[in-house]
Design a protein around this motif. Structure first.
Motif, PDB file in Angstrom:
ATOM      1  N   GLU C 295       0.832  -1.212   0.000  1.00 21.40           N
ATOM      2  CA  GLU C 295       0.000   0.000   0.000  1.00 21.40           C
ATOM      3  C   GLU C 295       0.862   1.256   0.000  1.00 21.40           C
ATOM      4  N   ASN C 296       1.877   1.261   0.849  1.00 22.49           N
ATOM      5  CA  ASN C 296       2.748   2.444   0.940  1.00 22.49           C
ATOM      6  C   ASN C 296       3.436   2.731  -0.399  1.00 22.49           C
ATOM      7  N   LEU C 297       3.752   1.664  -1.144  1.00 24.41           N
ATOM      8  CA  LEU C 297       4.452   1.823  -2.419  1.00 24.41           C
ATOM      9  C   LEU C 297       3.498   2.106  -3.575  1.00 24.41           C
ATOM     10  N   GLY C 298       2.225   2.176  -3.282  1.00 26.58           N
ATOM     11  CA  GLY C 298       1.267   2.536  -4.319  1.00 26.58           C
ATOM     12  C   GLY C 298       0.900   1.390  -5.245  1.00 26.58           C
ATOM     13  N   PHE C 299       1.282   0.166  -4.908  1.00 23.72           N
ATOM     14  CA  PHE C 299       0.840  -0.970  -5.723  1.00 23.72           C
ATOM     15  C   PHE C 299      -0.649  -1.222  -5.505  1.00 23.72           C
ATOM     16  N   CYS C 300      -1.090  -0.955  -4.265  1.00 23.49           N
ATOM     17  CA  CYS C 300      -2.487  -1.213  -3.915  1.00 23.49           C
ATOM     18  C   CYS C 300      -3.021  -0.017  -3.143  1.00 23.49           C
ATOM     19  N   ASP C 301      -4.315   0.177  -3.183  1.00 24.28           N
ATOM     20  CA  ASP C 301      -4.934   1.219  -2.375  1.00 24.28           C
ATOM     21  C   ASP C 301      -4.893   0.821  -0.901  1.00 24.28           C
ATOM     22  N   VAL C 302      -5.184   1.794  -0.056  1.00 22.66           N
ATOM     23  CA  VAL C 302      -5.213   1.517   1.378  1.00 22.66           C
ATOM     24  C   VAL C 302      -6.264   0.444   1.665  1.00 22.66           C
ATOM     25  N   GLY C 303      -5.833  -0.579   2.410  1.00 17.16           N
ATOM     26  CA  GLY C 303      -6.751  -1.664   2.746  1.00 17.16           C
ATOM     27  C   GLY C 303      -6.809  -2.758   1.700  1.00 17.16           C
ATOM     28  N   GLU C 304      -6.125  -2.563   0.591  1.00 14.41           N
ATOM     29  CA  GLU C 304      -6.156  -3.554  -0.491  1.00 14.41           C
ATOM     30  C   GLU C 304      -4.902  -4.418  -0.549  1.00 14.41           C
ATOM     31  N   GLY C 305      -3.862  -4.026   0.184  1.00 16.16           N
ATOM     32  CA  GLY C 305      -2.597  -4.763   0.128  1.00 16.16           C
ATOM     33  C   GLY C 305      -2.759  -6.200   0.572  1.00 16.16           C
ATOM     34  N   TRP C 306      -3.411  -6.375   1.719  1.00 17.43           N
ATOM     35  CA  TRP C 306      -3.567  -7.751   2.215  1.00 17.43           C
ATOM     36  C   TRP C 306      -4.469  -8.585   1.320  1.00 17.43           C
ATOM     37  N   LYS C 307      -5.402  -7.911   0.633  1.00 11.74           N
ATOM     38  CA  LYS C 307      -6.305  -8.663  -0.254  1.00 11.74           C
ATOM     39  C   LYS C 307      -5.531  -9.208  -1.460  1.00 11.74           C
ATOM     40  N   ALA C 308      -4.567  -8.423  -1.946  1.00  8.43           N
ATOM     41  CA  ALA C 308      -3.743  -8.907  -3.064  1.00  8.43           C
ATOM     42  C   ALA C 308      -2.962 -10.142  -2.632  1.00  8.43           C
ATOM     43  N   ILE C 309      -2.456 -10.090  -1.409  1.00 10.18           N
ATOM     44  CA  ILE C 309      -1.717 -11.250  -0.877  1.00 10.18           C
ATOM     45  C   ILE C 309      -2.659 -12.430  -0.700  1.00 10.18           C
ATOM     46  N   ASP C 310      -3.848 -12.166  -0.179  1.00 14.32           N
ATOM     47  CA  ASP C 310      -4.834 -13.222   0.042  1.00 14.32           C
ATOM     48  C   ASP C 310      -5.187 -13.905  -1.282  1.00 14.32           C
ATOM     49  N   ARG C 311      -5.184 -13.126  -2.369  1.00 11.17           N
ATOM     50  CA  ARG C 311      -5.485 -13.698  -3.697  1.00 11.17           C
ATOM     51  C   ARG C 311      -4.262 -14.392  -4.294  1.00 11.17           C
ATOM     52  N   GLY C 312      -3.103 -14.250  -3.635  1.00 13.74           N
ATOM     53  CA  GLY C 312      -1.892 -14.917  -4.128  1.00 13.74           C
ATOM     54  C   GLY C 312      -1.201 -14.184  -5.258  1.00 13.74           C
ATOM     55  N   GLU C 313      -1.485 -12.903  -5.422  1.00  7.60           N
ATOM     56  CA  GLU C 313      -0.904 -12.167  -6.557  1.00  7.60           C
ATOM     57  C   GLU C 313       0.586 -11.874  -6.382  1.00  7.60           C
ATOM     58  N   GLN C 314       1.123 -12.120  -5.173  1.00 11.16           N
ATOM     59  CA  GLN C 314       2.544 -11.872  -4.891  1.00 11.16           C
ATOM     60  C   GLN C 314       3.395 -13.114  -5.147  1.00 11.16           C
ATOM     61  N   LYS C 315       2.742 -14.225  -5.532  1.00 10.80           N
ATOM     62  CA  LYS C 315       3.493 -15.473  -5.685  1.00 10.80           C
ATOM     63  C   LYS C 315       4.205 -15.542  -7.027  1.00 10.80           C
ATOM     64  N   MET C 316       5.195 -16.421  -7.096  1.00  9.37           N
ATOM     65  CA  MET C 316       5.894 -16.657  -8.362  1.00  9.37           C
ATOM     66  C   MET C 316       4.863 -17.090  -9.412  1.00  9.37           C
TER      67      MET C 316
END
Lengths: 373, 148, 385, 168
Positions: C295-316
């Motif tokens: 969120e701080n880096l602007g990849f996701c809006d506030v409150g959306e960072g953990w949701k991206a992780i929950d969806r697995g978008e940070q995985k290889m």
């Protein structure tokens, strides 16, 4: 050589060097200097693009001590920043590079540290390699004495000559309101003081001192608006040498020699002797003589004037003594040196150093006119 | 003005500095052999004590070369008031740089006796610490003594 | 700004990282990384014009300004050298200081090196000396940062499995990185059931303490065009720091981080980092920070960072692989950690990240932070100028 | 027979005991802050430009960059803005585990202090909980941080999240 930008020193504030400021921590000493330097330039903090600082954790035994300095450097909102674990003269060098890179036009450079909180002889032992040199208990006074001995053996310099040089610096210090030692004394008196570590007498060495300093750099276009007489940086270079004392010729400063040659070439000057004022970061008379030889200066001559501020022999706040030399060169060229001003000074050399036996040196050549068009 | 508030603290941390192969073998030479080894490196000749690389050009170190326990003093610093828990002894002594016979660089060490005879150019010789006291340290050489 | 003066990463080197590298001296450790970086760049010590050294507090090794005794080991004799210390961000700001050297136009090839050999001392003692007049409350780095993790969770309603998920993914990635310190896989249950050290931070969500070093060779454009490998072009870099005691300072999403990110995106011409950046190496010493920094880096809006992780978008293999190297959670030689982030980002766009290469990575972000979330240093690197 | 090399088995390490005496200065701001604790008073420094109050007192406001030369008392009670529960020991700190390390925004202050919260189960501590200082008894206070033994819940209603999220 790459095309370079004209950059000048436009402000400098220094807390008078004292043995110990028992009322203020390092950041409290620094705040007033940052304010004063900005006030000299007639600007507020938002006019400064970049900030750099030099200090060392071990001086006051406090890891991350420099983090607290952000609060008194005006780092809100956040500022482009770099902290160097070095004498602040090297932070100024880096700030100058930043301006050359085109990332910034103006920079604030700070030096601070409570030297009096620790015991420099013990603390600076830890700068040496831990296997061979620190392990035999070498301290900075002893390494300086080894260097003085090597110099005296090669040059034939005498105890009397060291005393005479120290006395001249004491006389100069008496005219500098920011100096720590302000009582003039004679070579005879100094030559009677006990050995600190032979061949260096207590009277030849500065006592423990502390201060806080802030210097402001600005590029052409802004510098003229921030200062009526900017001190233009015409050349600068810095060099480190290997540390092992027995691995280099201690009677010479190869690093200062090379840095001077490069800085002079950048400045378009043939000789160091072509300047009017030189401020050397020498913490013993022997270091000063070694530096003079390396730079091609006549230590006994009257022009250029060497250390008209008295130099580190009359006040040696560790980690900022080098930046003070740059600030003193600015004061001379800007006509702000008051009691210790050198009449008609138009060009200056400022030198900073750190480490045992002049291990690392930075040399600045400054003038009252721009270098590049 | 406020009365200054101050407090003394002594910081005492133990450290174990890994030596790596070259420094480690040099120290083992002092401890186990009572012999002093240097290393031949580019740009510096025979370096004593060795660090495993050339300090002038960064290249890797070369062959081992034994040097003599005798040599010549290249710098002297006489300490009349030793600092407790820093300096190696409580009585006046001198720090010296000694270029050992066969070496091209000088070793930093101490001389404890004959301080008045000690000059740049004086010849000295290593004095070994007793067998039981040698731990694999530069101080396995107890000190140097004047031999001329 | 003179954009014609672009710099590039010519070579990357790092050590094997471990909790204790007792087999080498400090110089030996540093030279392991430097030799690899020089080899990678096809250069030797004599080719280097200047050296920039970074590490965290000197009390960790018990040597003050160790770069002074290391000058010889670094081949720096009679060269310019500076030593940087910006707390946890230092490895990254060291690399950026090397970039400044090149961009000044005065240097062609600059060696940046960062290291930590924590095993020589005791980090706990070294970082928490008993200083008088200070409040003796904060319990180490974990104790300092845990309250802000709690605040993030409260603010965003982040569920309790996000930290563990992040930790599991980091280890999975670290398993593919031959240099990583911790490479054994962990399961979600392993992390969830690990002791809670500083509630809400669990043991399994913390970084190790490592010995290690990283070195980069940064070169000018001229040099980069002649380098043996494809270089990583440094499109932008920035380091920002902010005061501790500014009223209203937000340690969950610090302003310094946002400003630094904006500066590097603007410098690289990036409008939408989520779309335009292919992979990111970000400084995550405690697993929860991955969501916070997204969120701080602007990849996701506030409150959306953990949701991206929950969806697995940070995985290889997913949309934005985060820390393909395993990151700080697998390897943490403090002073070198920031440089490893920037170096790993460079390896990705050079296409030479080995078993943890992100397919087709063209643009990558490297990020580090330090202090009380006060120091930020980042760069954006690409495979093309 | 003379070896042509030093022993193959190296000495593994060199031990060093660092012994560094320091004599620290508190600085007048901190000295006055600590002295006031003896009188059960918590002092902050007030920004000469914005009027914002910093606890413990600091020389200048990082926000306005103006000096904070006036020291003013703030309340010995406030809001737990955030916290963690510490379950592992720290060298040199003899606090019984687990304990709550909290950020507390004192009433009248613009930045938070670090504080111990006790006299309730750690699980019962909440963001927004109102707490007050528990002082050492009269005659035992030394003018040190320890003069505040810890903070404890006041039992007042919690502050809403939105009212303190900007002052963690």
């Amino acid at each position: 050589m790459a095309s370079l930008r004209n950059v000048a020193v436009v402000g400098f504030a220094q807390a008078p060097i004292v043995a110990r400021d028992a009322h203020r921590i390092a950041t409290e000493m620094l705040y007033g200097q940052v304010r004063a330097a900005l006030d000299q330039c007639g600007v507020e903090r938002d006019a400064i693009d970049f900030q750099a600082a030099g200090s060392a954790d071990y001086l006051d035994g406090r890891p991350f001590g420099f983090v607290a300095a952000l609060d008194v450097m005006g780092s809100w909102p956040a500022k482009p920043d770099l902290h160097l674990e070095m004498d602040a003269s090297f932070a100024a060098y880096y700030a100058w590079l930043r301006i050359q890179a085109g990332d910034s036009d103006t920079a604030l450079v700070c030096g601070y540290g409570k030297t009096s909180e620790g015991e420099p002889d013990r603390v600076l032992n830890l700068q040496l390699d831990p296997y061979y040199q620190a392990a035999i208990g070498l301290d900075p006074t002893s390494t300086a004495a080894l260097q003085a001995s090597a110099w005296m053996a090669r040059s034939g310099a005498t105890d009397r000559q060291l005393a005479a040089l120290a006395a001249r610096r004491r006389a100069a210090g008496a005219r500098n309101a920011d100096a720590q030692l302000r009582e003039p004394t004679t070579a005879d008196e100094l030559a009677k003081t006990p050995w600190a570590v032979e061949p260096l007498r207590q009277g030849y060495l500065p006592p423990v001192g502390e201060s806080a300093v802030c210097l402001i750099l600005a590029a052409e276009g802004k510098a003229e608006k921030m200062c009526d007489r900017p001190a233009w940086i015409r050349g600068v270079d810095q060099r480190i040498e290997l540390q092992t004392l027995g691995g280099r010729d201690l009677s010479r400063s190869a690093g200062a020699k090379l840095a001077t040659e490069r800085a002079l070439a950048m400045a378009g000057l043939a000789r160091a002797a072509d300047v009017d004022v030189v401020e050397l970061c020498a913490t013993t008379p022997a270091e000063e003589l070694i530096l003079c030889e390396a730079m091609g200066l006549d230590a006994a001559g009257s022009r250029p004037a060497i250390n008209p501020s008295g130099g580190p022999l009359v006040g040696n706040p560790v980690m900022m003594a080098g930046l003070i030399r740059l600030g003193e060169a600015f004061r001379q060229l800007a006509g702000r040196a008051d009691g210790h001003g050198v009449a008609g000074a138009r060009r200056a050399i400022a030198h900073g150093a750190q480490g045992h036996c002049l291990q690392q040196n930075v040399v600045w050549v400054l003038g009252d006119e721009r270098r590049w068009t | 003005m406020t009365e200054p508030l101050e407090q003394r603290v002594v910081t005492e941390f133990p450290y174990k500095h890994s030596t790596g192969e070259v420094i480690g073998r040099f120290l083992a030479g002092l401890k186990d052999q009572k012999r002093i080894w240097g290393q031949r490196v580019a740009g510096q000749g025979v370096v004593v004590p060795p660090v495993g690389y050339s300090e002038t050009d960064g290249s890797a170190g070369g062959e081992w070369v034994e040097v003599k326990p005798t040599g010549v003093v290249t710098a002297v610093a006489r300490v009349y008031r030793p600092i407790a828990q820093l300096h190696p002894c409580a009585e006046p002594f001198a720090f010296v740089l000694v270029k050992l016979d066969g070496a091209d660089t000088a070793l930093a060490h101490v001389v404890r006796d004959d301080l008045e005879r000690l000059r740049v150019g004086t010849r000295v010789e290593a004095v070994w610490a007793p067998d039981a006291d040698r731990t694999g340290s530069i101080r396995d050489i107890a000190c140097f003594r004047v031999i001329t | 700004m003179d954009v014609s003066r672009q710099a590039a990463v010519l070579g990357v080197g790092q050590t094997q990282h471990a909790s204790r590298r007792a087999d080498v001296s400090i110089a030996g450790l540093v030279r392991e990384a430097v030799d690899r970086a020089l080899l990678d760049a096809g250069l030797e010590h004599r080719d280097i014009d200047a050296v920039v050294v970074g590490k965290a507090p000197d009390m960790l090794e018990g040597v003050m300004q160790p770069e002074q005794f290391l000058a010889g080991a670094l081949g720096a004799h009679l060269k310019p050298l500076i030593r940087v210390h910006t707390a946890g961000s230092v490895g990254a700001s060291t690399a950026l200081a090397a970039v400044t050297h090149v961009r000044s136009g005065l240097f062609e090839r600059v060696l940046a090196v960062a290291f930590e050999k924590q095993s020589e001392g005791n980090a706990m003692w070294a970082l928490s000396p008993n200083l008088p007049f200070m409040q003796p409350i904060v319990a180490g780095a974990g104790g300092y940062f845990a309250p802000y993790v709690r605040a993030y969770i409260a603010r965003t309603k982040c569920p309790p499995h996000i930290g563990p998920m992040t930790a599991v993914n980091a280890r999975e990635n670290g398993g593919r990185n031959e240099y990583a310190h911790l490479r054994e896989p962990m399961t979600l249950d392993d992390v969830m059931n690990s002791p809670v050290l500083w509630d809400p931070i669990r043991y399994g969500e913390t970084c190790p303490s490592s010995d290690g070093a990283c070195a980069l060779v940064i070169g000018s454009e001229d040099v980069a065009r002649r380098t043996p490998h494809k270089p990583a072009w440094i499109r932008s870099g920035a380091s920002y720091a902010e005061a501790m005691w500014a009223p209203g300072r937000d340690q969950v999403s610090p302003r310094a981080g946002k400003m630094c990110a904006k500066a590097v995106y603007d410098g690289a011409g990036i409008k939408n980092p989520w779309k335009e950046i292919d992979t990111a190496e970000i400084y995550v010493p405690f697993a929860w920070f991955e969501a916070m920094w997204l969120e701080n880096l602007g990849f996701c809006d506030v409150g959306e960072g953990w949701k991206a992780i929950d969806r697995g978008e940070q995985k290889m293999g997913a949309h934005l692989p985060i820390n393909p190297s395993g990151g700080v959670l697998c390897t943490n030689p403090i002073g070198a950690s920031g440089m490893l982030r920037l170096g790993e980002a460079a390896l990705q766009v050079m296409g030479r990240a080995g078993a943890h290469q992100v397919d087709g990575a063209k643009t990558a972000l490297g990020h580090a932070y330090g202090g009380g979330s006060q120091y930020f240093a980042m760069w954006v690197v690409s495979d093309e100028r | 027979m003379s070896a042509s090399e030093p022993p193959k088995e190296p000495v593994k390490y060199v031990e060093k005991q660092v012994h560094l005496p320091y004599c620290y200065v508190a600085g007048d701001y901190k000295a006055r802050y600590l002295a006031a604790l003896k009188d059960k008073t918590i002092l902050g420094s007030k920004c000469s430009r914005t009027g914002k109050v910093f606890v413990p007192p600091i020389v200048a406001s990082p926000e306005s960059f103006a000096p904070c030369d006036e020291l003013v008392p703030v309340a010995d009670r406030g809001i737990v803005t955030t916290f963690c529960i510490v379950n592992i020991p720290v060298i040199g700190r003899a606090i019984e585990l687990p304990y709550v390390a909290a950020s507390v925004a004192l009433d009248g202050a613009d930045i938070s202090i670090y504080a111990l919260v006790q006299e309730c189960a750690p699980e019962a501590v909440r963001m927004g909980m109102r707490v007050e200082a528990v002082w050492k008894p009269d005659g035992e206070r030394q003018g040190s941080h320890e003069d505040i033994v810890h903070f404890r819940p006041t039992g007042e209603p919690d502050a809403p999240l939105a009212s303190f999220m900007h002052r963690l």
